[in-house]
Design a protein around this motif. Structure first.
Motif, PDB file in Angstrom:
ATOM      1  N   ARG A   1       0.835  -1.197   0.000  1.00 41.52           N
ATOM      2  CA  ARG A   1       0.000   0.000   0.000  1.00 41.52           C
ATOM      3  C   ARG A   1       0.872   1.250   0.000  1.00 41.52           C
ATOM      4  N   ILE A   2       0.212   2.394  -0.071  1.00 45.46           N
ATOM      5  CA  ILE A   2       0.909   3.680   0.018  1.00 45.46           C
ATOM      6  C   ILE A   2       1.028   4.084   1.480  1.00 45.46           C
ATOM      7  N   ASN A   3       2.225   4.476   1.883  1.00 46.53           N
ATOM      8  CA  ASN A   3       2.397   5.047   3.214  1.00 46.53           C
ATOM      9  C   ASN A   3       1.983   6.514   3.141  1.00 46.53           C
ATOM     10  N   ARG A   4       0.934   6.865   3.889  1.00 47.32           N
ATOM     11  CA  ARG A   4       0.352   8.207   3.750  1.00 47.32           C
ATOM     12  C   ARG A   4       1.280   9.299   4.257  1.00 47.32           C
ATOM     13  N   VAL A   5       2.137   8.974   5.205  1.00 49.98           N
ATOM     14  CA  VAL A   5       3.031   9.993   5.760  1.00 49.98           C
ATOM     15  C   VAL A   5       4.134  10.330   4.776  1.00 49.98           C
ATOM     16  N   THR A   6       4.701   9.297   4.111  1.00 53.04           N
ATOM     17  CA  THR A   6       5.829   9.544   3.203  1.00 53.04           C
ATOM     18  C   THR A   6       5.413   9.549   1.739  1.00 53.04           C
ATOM     19  N   ASP A   7       4.179   9.132   1.460  1.00 50.96           N
ATOM     20  CA  ASP A   7       3.675   9.037   0.086  1.00 50.96           C
ATOM     21  C   ASP A   7       4.544   8.106  -0.760  1.00 50.96           C
ATOM     22  N   ARG A   8       5.043   7.069  -0.140  1.00 50.04           N
ATOM     23  CA  ARG A   8       5.855   6.072  -0.834  1.00 50.04           C
ATOM     24  C   ARG A   8       5.178   4.707  -0.704  1.00 50.04           C
ATOM     25  N   ASN A   9       5.395   3.847  -1.703  1.00 45.47           N
ATOM     26  CA  ASN A   9       4.892   2.481  -1.609  1.00 45.47           C
ATOM     27  C   ASN A   9       5.615   1.733  -0.501  1.00 45.47           C
ATOM     28  N   ILE A  10       4.873   0.937   0.236  1.00 45.18           N
ATOM     29  CA  ILE A  10       5.490   0.091   1.267  1.00 45.18           C
ATOM     30  C   ILE A  10       4.788  -1.260   1.280  1.00 45.18           C
ATOM     31  N   THR A  11       5.561  -2.310   1.386  1.00 48.67           N
ATOM     32  CA  THR A  11       5.016  -3.663   1.496  1.00 48.67           C
ATOM     33  C   THR A  11       5.188  -4.132   2.933  1.00 48.67           C
ATOM     34  N   LEU A  12       4.113  -4.638   3.501  1.00 49.59           N
ATOM     35  CA  LEU A  12       4.142  -5.106   4.883  1.00 49.59           C
ATOM     36  C   LEU A  12       3.766  -6.584   4.911  1.00 49.59           C
ATOM     37  N   SER A  13       4.568  -7.376   5.612  1.00 47.34           N
ATOM     38  CA  SER A  13       4.291  -8.801   5.743  1.00 47.34           C
ATOM     39  C   SER A  13       4.369  -9.172   7.212  1.00 47.34           C
ATOM     40  N   LEU A  14       3.309  -9.793   7.712  1.00 47.04           N
ATOM     41  CA  LEU A  14       3.297 -10.298   9.092  1.00 47.04           C
ATOM     42  C   LEU A  14       3.324 -11.815   9.012  1.00 47.04           C
ATOM     43  N   VAL A  15       4.403 -12.414   9.516  1.00 49.08           N
ATOM     44  CA  VAL A  15       4.589 -13.859   9.403  1.00 49.08           C
ATOM     45  C   VAL A  15       3.677 -14.590  10.390  1.00 49.08           C
ATOM     46  N   ALA A  16       3.011 -15.628   9.891  1.00 47.43           N
ATOM     47  CA  ALA A  16       2.160 -16.450  10.761  1.00 47.43           C
ATOM     48  C   ALA A  16       3.014 -17.095  11.848  1.00 47.43           C
ATOM     49  N   ASN A  17       2.433 -17.248  13.024  1.00 48.23           N
ATOM     50  CA  ASN A  17       3.193 -17.769  14.162  1.00 48.23           C
ATOM     51  C   ASN A  17       2.267 -18.594  15.044  1.00 48.23           C
ATOM     52  N   PRO A  18       2.706 -19.771  15.487  1.00 45.02           N
ATOM     53  CA  PRO A  18       1.889 -20.552  16.418  1.00 45.02           C
ATOM     54  C   PRO A  18       1.999 -19.971  17.824  1.00 45.02           C
ATOM     55  N   SER A  19       1.509 -20.684  18.794  1.00 42.76           N
ATOM     56  CA  SER A  19       1.538 -20.186  20.169  1.00 42.76           C
ATOM     57  C   SER A  19       2.928 -20.262  20.806  1.00 42.76           C
ATOM     58  N   HIS A  20       3.901 -20.796  20.088  1.00 40.67           N
ATOM     59  CA  HIS A  20       5.282 -20.795  20.581  1.00 40.67           C
ATOM     60  C   HIS A  20       5.840 -19.401  20.310  1.00 40.67           C
ATOM     61  N   LEU A  21       5.701 -18.548  21.311  1.00 43.20           N
ATOM     62  CA  LEU A  21       5.713 -17.094  21.131  1.00 43.20           C
ATOM     63  C   LEU A  21       6.860 -16.561  20.304  1.00 43.20           C
ATOM     64  N   GLU A  22       8.095 -16.962  20.640  1.00 41.99           N
ATOM     65  CA  GLU A  22       9.257 -16.394  19.971  1.00 41.99           C
ATOM     66  C   GLU A  22       9.743 -17.247  18.806  1.00 41.99           C
ATOM     67  N   ALA A  23       9.030 -18.305  18.472  1.00 39.63           N
ATOM     68  CA  ALA A  23       9.497 -19.215  17.421  1.00 39.63           C
ATOM     69  C   ALA A  23       9.599 -18.538  16.068  1.00 39.63           C
ATOM     70  N   ALA A  24       8.821 -17.501  15.856  1.00 43.11           N
ATOM     71  CA  ALA A  24       8.839 -16.828  14.561  1.00 43.11           C
ATOM     72  C   ALA A  24      10.053 -15.920  14.386  1.00 43.11           C
ATOM     73  N   ASP A  25      10.795 -15.635  15.459  1.00 42.50           N
ATOM     74  CA  ASP A  25      11.906 -14.682  15.361  1.00 42.50           C
ATOM     75  C   ASP A  25      12.894 -15.047  14.255  1.00 42.50           C
ATOM     76  N   PRO A  26      13.490 -16.259  14.267  1.00 47.32           N
ATOM     77  CA  PRO A  26      14.452 -16.570  13.210  1.00 47.32           C
ATOM     78  C   PRO A  26      13.797 -16.727  11.844  1.00 47.32           C
ATOM     79  N   VAL A  27      12.515 -17.119  11.815  1.00 44.69           N
ATOM     80  CA  VAL A  27      11.804 -17.247  10.542  1.00 44.69           C
ATOM     81  C   VAL A  27      11.708 -15.881   9.863  1.00 44.69           C
ATOM     82  N   VAL A  28      11.377 -14.880  10.645  1.00 42.58           N
ATOM     83  CA  VAL A  28      11.313 -13.512  10.112  1.00 42.58           C
ATOM     84  C   VAL A  28      12.688 -13.075   9.609  1.00 42.58           C
ATOM     85  N   MET A  29      13.734 -13.406  10.391  1.00 43.39           N
ATOM     86  CA  MET A  29      15.091 -13.035   9.980  1.00 43.39           C
ATOM     87  C   MET A  29      15.455 -13.685   8.644  1.00 43.39           C
ATOM     88  N   GLY A  30      15.126 -14.974   8.502  1.00 40.39           N
ATOM     89  CA  GLY A  30      15.450 -15.677   7.267  1.00 40.39           C
ATOM     90  C   GLY A  30      14.700 -15.129   6.079  1.00 40.39           C
TER      91      GLY A  30
END
Length: 886
Positions: free
Chosen positions: A220-249
């Protein structure tokens, strides 16, 4: 709210003379108090403190500190922000931070910025209140008590976008996920609301997952900067911090594919809970990937939602450190503690965090010191375990109300404007709620966090249901073999032992044969020619645990001078990344899984140093790899290479625990599929949750690696790789097994004398992997090559029902037995037996030849090992052994 402010508040009423008197009475304690404040706050006296300071100077500075309550440093460090940075061993970085907090008037906001902040707080707060009104008896893991998280994240994204970032990848636990999806990622509200409808039908694809585990991808467009930005939220199970390295990779992969070598375009934001951040070791493992050459993402912004409580556990029972964020100190990450009831302080700290990441490309932590207004979930009663804390929380005025009253008193907004902002967002929610009633089915594919544009058809199906031959021309095989046996860089001195290994490879190429290492080399090299990026990661993978691979050559005369021949194969080849990892399995496997998420056109492999090492990464295997497609409709082609085999070396390093992987396969042992179905083998692969193989020949290993990419879809591939077979003289394959028209063999049938006269065969042995070579040696020694046939099952799952039925029908007079070197309660027997019985309609028993059940994977005594092996072979070739059980 934390120790720094407590110290300052206790001492503030004293006059200068009283302070001096206090010092004289208890100089050491007072000096320590000031030093403690100094350690965390870094006022102007940094240089004298670093160079060694007299106690008189400490007293003078402390008196000056207290006498002038409006001093720059007191305003900077004894209000709602606490800064930890004096442990950073870089003077430029320390000075940069001091400038951000010690410059007079630097924390001023314009009226427009304040109104934007208020509007974001309205959205964050009213979203939770709307859900509470509509679904008061549903769990949602709301943000009440830390509503400031939404404007905080948006501030980080705004500032990062301003600095050139156009892709932000996020990971977070379940608390506040729906709010983040709605107000940061901008997921359609009706898609969120419809999930609360009990009448909503499940999607056709997979099992799905609960609403506060799902991910999202949005541009979408970031309204503050008027630039395109892509946002991705990685799915995560209840193992709270398990997504940390997945996001890094995933972040590393996106940076790699867009050529972002400095992390200027792609960045990650990780959200944490305070108890999990301190308590879960994966946080430490992930931090230690942050600056490694093949793993760095050039800085991550960590945001800790510090509820000051876990589920029901107080901090004093949850950690041994003063702050939950102390783990970040190991990588010199600055830590900004901020009172979440001061939204402007939060916004300023988030701006500084984003600027730090942009300037120094290193990790930074924002600790939002807040509270949790409800219990662990909305159904929970927190007064059971924290009665005094929750009496205080009940009296706590919500942050939106506080901030609105402040802005009204300042004349920034008036009451009608504030109420209009609320009613405007309430109306948006009500309209979305009305639309959500039209949603009949929850489509999980709408919640995909890693789309692969162009790989599937528009409706998400494979473009075909066939796989071309995985064979190669002789010219290509010879070319790769010649490079693999040479040093393609001039004036490069290699080790004498390695010279002999390369010479042996060259001789194999002349003889048109390959061993295990050369087969792997040819699979990798051919895929690089086809434009497929390959990434092999794990502990000591560059050389190989068993000194067989040698993909990175080291100059014996020049320090740190290396050569990777694989990158010298073709003029316009894809790059080959081979990287020794940190001594981590959980973190590194999660990282590689995230890397493989980004693109289907890459072969990403993680090799365990020994197969049983995967057990410390079990969370990634259980929660992400095994059920990932079912829960999140997210295909992934990651390959696990797990060295496996009973070599008499003891219980450790023997078993990769194949029984665990096979138990988690999603096929039914009691149902015989339609064997006449077109493309039966490909359809099986498409329907399975992962593929499990144990190859007995280098040629088959070559084919299964190439098939992983040539398939029109992606499935995780679990390969039990050998140890002794790496150098076994019989474990060789001819070029003829790898030429055009050849394929991966799911089953390798008997091809000796027994196959010529199948009616004379008394026993048909089924096996997989290394034990085949023990069996053939023993069969020859007993002169039973015409009486016993041996069939190798190379692909265990999906189970090759069709090919095994042919094998059984070929030997009508043979009794059937499964033979394995693993103990009876381990290995493959419990998986194979019911499927073999289903294949033959239970017409015959399937006997067992192998070790007895045991608790440990293998004996630690070499003599016992050999005794057990001989007993196994005796059982396999004694044609009368099962007669008493008939």
């Amino acid at each position: 709210m934390f120790h720094l402010r407590t110290c300052a508040a206790k001492l503030r009423p004293l006059t200068a003379s009283q302070t001096v008197k206090t010092f004289s009475q208890n100089r050491p304690a007072a000096a320590r108090t000031f030093q403690q404040i100094r350690c965390y706050s870094a006022p102007v006296a940094a240089e004298p403190f670093l160079s060694g300071t007299s106690s008189n100077y400490v007293e003078e500075m402390y008196c000056a500190w207290l006498e002038n309550p409006k001093s720059v440093h007191k305003m900077a460090y004894c209000q709602h922000i606490g800064v930890e940075f004096m442990f950073i061993n870089d003077l430029e970085q320390c000075q940069w931070i001091r400038q951000k907090f010690e410059t007079p008037g630097i924390m001023q906001f314009t009226n427009e910025e304040k109104r934007t902040l208020l509007a974001r707080l309205v959205r964050s707060t009213r979203f939770e209140e709307f859900l509470q009104r509509k679904w008061s008896s549903e769990k949602r893991f709301g943000l009440e008590g830390c509503e400031v998280l939404i404007p905080a994240l948006k501030t980080i994204i705004d500032k990062s976008s301003e600095n050139g970032v156009d892709y932000v990848i996020m990971g977070m636990p379940h608390r506040g996920r729906l709010n983040v999806l709605a107000n940061v990622i901008r997921k359609e509200l009706e898609q969120i609301f419809c999930q609360f409808d009990s009448k909503l039908e499940a999607a056709d694809e997979g099992s799905g997952d609960v609403k506060y585990h799902l991910g999202m991808y949005h541009r979408r467009i970031n309204r503050v900067t008027d630039r395109n930005i892509t946002l991705s939220l990685v799915a995560n199970p209840s193992h709270l911090e398990a997504a940390d390295p997945v996001v890094m990779g995933k972040t590393k992969a996106e940076q790699f594919y867009c050529g972002d070598t400095e992390g200027k375009k792609v960045m990650s934001i990780l959200l944490h809970g305070d108890a999990a951040f301190a308590g879960q070791g994966i946080v430490y493992e992930t931090f230690h990937l942050s600056d490694l050459p093949s793993y760095t993402t050039h800085g991550t912004v960590h945001v800790v939602v510090n509820n000051q409580i876990g589920f029901t556990t107080d901090p004093r029972m949850a950690r041994s450190s003063p702050y939950p964020t102390d783990v970040a100190r190991v990588v010199n990450a600055p830590i900004f503690h901020v009172n979440s009831d001061d939204p402007e302080a939060v916004m300023y700290v988030c701006k500084v965090a984003a600027e730090w990441r942009s300037t120094f490309h290193k990790d930074v932590v924002v600790d939002l010191v807040c509270y949790r207004r409800n219990g662990h979930n909305e159904m929970d009663e927190p007064m059971f375990t924290q009665p005094l804390m929750y009496k205080q929380i009940r009296k706590q005025k919500p942050v939106l109300q506080k901030y609105a009253e402040l802005l009204v008193s300042q004349g920034v907004v008036n009451q009608p404007e504030y109420e209009e902002e609320i009613s405007k967002y309430d109306k948006i929610c009500e309209e979305a709620f009305a639309r959500s009633k039209d949603e009949k089915i929850l489509h999980i594919k709408h919640w995909l966090d890693s789309p692969w544009p162009g790989f599937f058809t528009l409706d998400g199906q494979p473009r075909s249901m066939s796989c071309p031959s995985t064979g190669l021309t002789e010219d290509i095989l010879t070319h790769i073999g010649n490079v693999a046996s040479s040093v393609p860089v001039e004036n490069f001195t290699i080790h004498g032992g390695l010279s002999r290994i390369l010479k042996t490879r060259g001789e194999m190429v002349k003889n048109r044969t390959v061993d295990w290492a050369l087969a792997e080399y040819m699979a990798f090299g051919s895929l690089l020619k086809e434009g497929i990026h390959i990434r092999l990661s794990g502990q000591d993978v560059e050389r190989g645990t068993f000194s067989h691979r040698h993909h990175v050559l080291h100059d014996q005369n020049v320090d740190k001078r290396t050569c990777i021949p694989m990158n010298h194969l073709w003029p316009n080849q894809a790059p080959y990344t081979v990287c020794n990892s940190s001594l981590s399995e959980y973190g590194v496997l999660g990282f590689e899984l995230g890397f493989a998420m980004a693109s289907p056109n890459a072969l990403v492999l993680w090799e365990a140093q020994f197969g049983d090492f995967h057990n410390t990464a079990q969370c990634i295997i259980d929660q992400f790899i095994c059920p990932g497609q079912a829960k999140w409709v997210r295909q992934n082609g990651i390959v696990l290479l797990l060295p496996h085999g009973m070599e008499g070396m003891g219980p450790e390093h023997s078993s990769a625990r194949p029984e665990r992987f096979l138990q988690m396969c999603n096929d039914d042992p009691d149902v015989l599929p339609d064997l006449k179905e077109a493309n039966f083998d490909i359809n099986q692969l498409y329907d399975c949750n992962w593929v499990v193989v144990n190859c007995s020949t280098p040629g088959n290993f070559f084919h299964v690696l190439r098939r992983q990419i040539l398939l029109p879809f992606r499935k995780p591939l679990i390969i039990f790789t050998p140890k002794s077979l790496l150098r076994h003289p019989e474990a060789r394959s001819s070029f003829d097994e790898m030429l055009p028209g050849t394929h991966f063999q799911r089953v390798i049938p008997e091809d000796g004398p027994a196959a010529q006269n199948p009616e004379n065969v008394k026993r048909l042995l089924f096996c997989t992997g290394k034990v085949y070579y023990d069996l053939t040696r023993e069969r020859k020694a007993r002169d039973m090559v015409g009486q016993v046939a041996i069939t190798r099952i190379e692909q265990l799952s999906p189970f090759p029902f069709d090919l095994l039925l042919k094998e059984v029908q070929k030997y009508p007079n043979a009794e059937l037995a499964w033979c394995q070197e693993e103990h009876k309660n381990q290995g493959y027997y419990d998986y194979v037996k019911p499927r073999l019985r289903t294949t033959i309609s239970r017409a015959k028993p399937v006997w067992y030849a192998g070790r007895d059940p045991a608790a440990a994977p293998a004996t630690g005594n070499k003599k016992t090992h050999l005794t057990e092996l001989q007993r196994l072979l005796d059982t396999a070739f004694d044609l009368d052994v099962f007669k008493n059980f008939s």
